[in-house]
Design an enzyme around this catalytic site. Structure first.
Site, PDB file in Angstrom:
ATOM      1  N   ASP A  11       0.835  -1.209   0.000  1.00 25.12           N
ATOM      2  CA  ASP A  11       0.000   0.000   0.000  1.00 25.12           C
ATOM      3  C   ASP A  11       0.868   1.256   0.000  1.00 25.12           C
ATOM      4  OD1 ASP A  11      -2.339   1.409  -0.030  1.00 25.12           O
ATOM      5  OD2 ASP A  11      -2.836   1.082   2.081  1.00 25.12           O
ATOM      6  N   GLY A  12       0.347   2.298  -0.610  1.00 25.45           N
ATOM      7  CA  GLY A  12       1.017   3.593  -0.555  1.00 25.45           C
ATOM      8  C   GLY A  12       1.597   4.088  -1.873  1.00 25.45           C
TER       9      GLY A  12
ATOM     10  N   ARG B 154       0.245   7.676  -2.552  1.00 24.63           N
ATOM     11  CA  ARG B 154       0.858   8.697  -1.692  1.00 24.63           C
ATOM     12  C   ARG B 154       2.318   8.941  -2.062  1.00 24.63           C
ATOM     13  NH1 ARG B 154      -1.134   5.835   3.502  1.00 24.63           N
ATOM     14  NH2 ARG B 154      -1.800   4.352   1.899  1.00 24.63           N
TER      15      ARG B 154
ATOM     16  N   HIS C  64       2.489   3.456  -9.177  1.00 22.18           N
ATOM     17  CA  HIS C  64       2.234   2.021  -9.422  1.00 22.18           C
ATOM     18  C   HIS C  64       3.415   1.388 -10.167  1.00 22.18           C
ATOM     19  CE1 HIS C  64      -1.660   2.314  -7.674  1.00 22.18           C
ATOM     20  NE2 HIS C  64      -2.215   3.004  -8.651  1.00 22.18           N
TER      21      HIS C  64
ATOM     22  N   SER D 101      -7.696  -5.797  -5.302  1.00 23.50           N
ATOM     23  CA  SER D 101      -8.778  -6.332  -4.472  1.00 23.50           C
ATOM     24  C   SER D 101     -10.120  -6.270  -5.201  1.00 23.50           C
ATOM     25  CB  SER D 101      -8.866  -5.547  -3.153  1.00 23.50           C
ATOM     26  OG  SER D 101      -9.455  -4.276  -3.378  1.00 23.50           O
TER      27      SER D 101
ATOM     28  N   ASN E 112     -11.088  -2.777  -5.381  1.00 23.26           N
ATOM     29  CA  ASN E 112     -10.331  -1.817  -6.188  1.00 23.26           C
ATOM     30  C   ASN E 112     -11.032  -1.448  -7.498  1.00 23.26           C
ATOM     31  OD1 ASN E 112      -7.102  -3.067  -5.064  1.00 23.26           O
ATOM     32  ND2 ASN E 112      -8.164  -1.218  -4.404  1.00 23.26           N
TER      33      ASN E 112
ATOM     34  N   LEU F 291      -7.053  -4.713   7.377  1.00 23.36           N
ATOM     35  CA  LEU F 291      -6.833  -5.871   6.511  1.00 23.36           C
ATOM     36  C   LEU F 291      -7.392  -5.676   5.107  1.00 23.36           C
ATOM     37  CD1 LEU F 291      -7.498  -8.766   9.050  1.00 23.36           C
ATOM     38  CD2 LEU F 291      -5.295  -8.034   8.106  1.00 23.36           C
ATOM     39  N   SER F 292      -8.333  -4.728   4.936  1.00 22.56           N
ATOM     40  CA  SER F 292      -8.900  -4.465   3.614  1.00 22.56           C
ATOM     41  C   SER F 292      -9.280  -5.750   2.873  1.00 22.56           C
ATOM     42  CB  SER F 292      -7.930  -3.623   2.764  1.00 22.56           C
ATOM     43  OG  SER F 292      -7.614  -2.414   3.428  1.00 22.56           O
TER      44      SER F 292
HETATM   45  C1  IPE Z   1      -5.523  -2.838  -0.306  1.00 20.67           C
HETATM   46  O1  IPE Z   1      -5.144  -1.536  -0.474  1.00 20.67           O
HETATM   47  C2  IPE Z   1      -5.573  -3.545  -1.643  1.00 20.67           C
HETATM   48  C3  IPE Z   1      -4.280  -3.810  -2.248  1.00 20.67           C
HETATM   49  C4  IPE Z   1      -3.103  -3.537  -1.724  1.00 20.67           C
HETATM   50  C5  IPE Z   1      -4.345  -4.460  -3.537  1.00 20.67           C
HETATM   51  P1  IPE Z   1      -6.214  -0.353  -0.644  1.00 20.67           P
HETATM   52  O2  IPE Z   1      -5.432   0.900  -0.755  1.00 20.67           O
HETATM   53  O3  IPE Z   1      -7.145  -0.673  -1.738  1.00 20.67           O
HETATM   54  O4  IPE Z   1      -7.010  -0.428   0.741  1.00 20.67           O
HETATM   55  P2  IPE Z   1      -7.946   0.627   1.453  1.00 20.67           P
HETATM   56  O5  IPE Z   1      -8.971   1.048   0.456  1.00 20.67           O
HETATM   57  O6  IPE Z   1      -7.086   1.777   1.870  1.00 20.67           O
HETATM   58  O7  IPE Z   1      -8.506  -0.097   2.633  1.00 20.67           O
HETATM   59  C1  IPE Z   2      -1.432   0.275  -3.438  1.00 20.17           C
HETATM   60  O1  IPE Z   2      -1.266   1.648  -3.501  1.00 20.17           O
HETATM   61  C2  IPE Z   2      -1.704  -0.324  -4.799  1.00 20.17           C
HETATM   62  C3  IPE Z   2      -3.052  -0.900  -4.962  1.00 20.17           C
HETATM   63  C4  IPE Z   2      -4.019  -0.838  -4.091  1.00 20.17           C
HETATM   64  C5  IPE Z   2      -3.313  -1.587  -6.207  1.00 20.17           C
HETATM   65  P1  IPE Z   2      -2.506   2.647  -3.467  1.00 20.17           P
HETATM   66  O2  IPE Z   2      -2.893   2.981  -4.873  1.00 20.17           O
HETATM   67  O3  IPE Z   2      -3.606   2.130  -2.613  1.00 20.17           O
HETATM   68  O4  IPE Z   2      -1.818   3.917  -2.795  1.00 20.17           O
HETATM   69  P2  IPE Z   2      -2.463   4.913  -1.739  1.00 20.17           P
HETATM   70  O5  IPE Z   2      -3.028   4.095  -0.623  1.00 20.17           O
HETATM   71  O6  IPE Z   2      -3.524   5.697  -2.459  1.00 20.17           O
HETATM   72  O7  IPE Z   2      -1.311   5.762  -1.301  1.00 20.17           O
HETATM   73 MG    MG Z   3      -4.090   2.336  -0.647  1.00 20.31          MG
END
Ligand code: IPE
Ligand code: IPE
Ligand code: MG
Length: 224
Positions: free
Chosen positions: A12-13, A16, A29, A57, A60, A179-180
């Site tokens: 995640d992140g 950001r 990404h 997910s 997503n 845990l999402s």
């Molecule tokens: C969880 O991350 C899904 C993946 C890492 C694929 P998200 O960024 O989608 O989760 P939430 O929405 O913050 O809970």
């Molecule tokens: C994780 O990064 C990648 C996926 C969920 C596919 P994010 O896209 O969720 O990044 P943030 O949480 O917005 O920073």
């Molecule tokens: Mg995220």
């Protein structure tokens, strides 16, 4: 304390990371894929039995279509670019989640990669794709019900993760502590490790840090 056999990561992140640099999310990404590539190589060299990565997910799909397409394009390119390396280095690919309902070009690519790595017995790289734990448990329960009484073992046997060792360590990056909808069943007794590091900045040293923390935990499984 024995070493971890199976590590699962909520990557995640990326968004950001990009935002902090005034870059488009897609660049975050892209850099996230580089972190994956490096980590998979490290996991393989460390002899980790299984590495599960949460890539997309079932929730997503709520993201803008442009971002969803960018994510699948990156996944496609990653598999195309690294498949031969998996084959050469004894990495077995496994997909969990409802991947068969994805676009047919992705399904074909994945099935070819699964077939070509099926006999490998080094590290298993498990990609969670169109994955939601609630969906997985519902699918498993439905199949289990056609075979006999619904027991813990019967559900376990029908989960997408059935052939994998138990999840020892769950890691989530970017400071979020939820845990999402990831591996809800399988983390029943996993140890958890959270880091503020954003996914594109995650390195094998961070994995080692998580594994060291794991090695110092006392697992009790309800006993004493
Ligand atoms: C969880 O991350 C899904 C993946 C890492 C694929 P998200 O960024 O989608 O989760 P939430 O929405 O913050 O809970
Ligand atoms: C994780 O990064 C990648 C996926 C969920 C596919 P994010 O896209 O969720 O990044 P943030 O949480 O917005 O920073
Ligand atoms: Mg995220």
């Amino acid at each position: 304390m024995s070493a971890a056999r199976h590590v699962a990561i909520i990557m995640d992140g990326n968004g950001r990371w990009a935002k902090a640099r005034h870059l488009p999310r897609a660049v975050g990404h892209q850099r996230g894929v580089e972190a994956v590539r490096t980590l998979v190589r490290a996991a393989r060299d460390m002899g980790l039995e299984a590495l599960t990565l949460y890539a997309f997910s079932t929730e997503n799909w709520r993201r803008p279509e442009e971002e969803v397409s960018a994510l699948f394009a990156l996944l496609k390119r990653y598999i195309q670019d690294d498949l031969q390396e998996f084959v050469d280095n004894n990495v077995r690919l496994k997909i969990i989640g409802d991947y068969k309902s994805l676009a047919s070009d992705i399904v074909c690519l994945l099935e070819d990669a699964l077939t070509r790595t099926a006999e490998n017995n080094g590290t298993t790289l498990v990609v969670a794709l169109n994955y939601g734990a609630q969906d997985e448990i519902a699918r498993a329960a439905k199949i289990a019900a056609t075979k006999g009484p619904i027991t813990v073992a019967a559900i376990d046997a029908e989960l997408d993760t059935a052939s994998l060792p138990p999840v020892d360590l769950l890691i989530r990056t970017s400071g979020e502590m939820r845990l999402s909808n990831f591996l809800l069943w399988q983390v029943a007794y996993a140890e958890m490790w959270f880091t503020d590091v954003l996914w594109p900045d995650f390195t094998p040293d961070h994995l080692r840090e998580g594994l060291n923390a794991f090695a110092n935990r006392e697992r009790r499984y309800g006993g004493r």
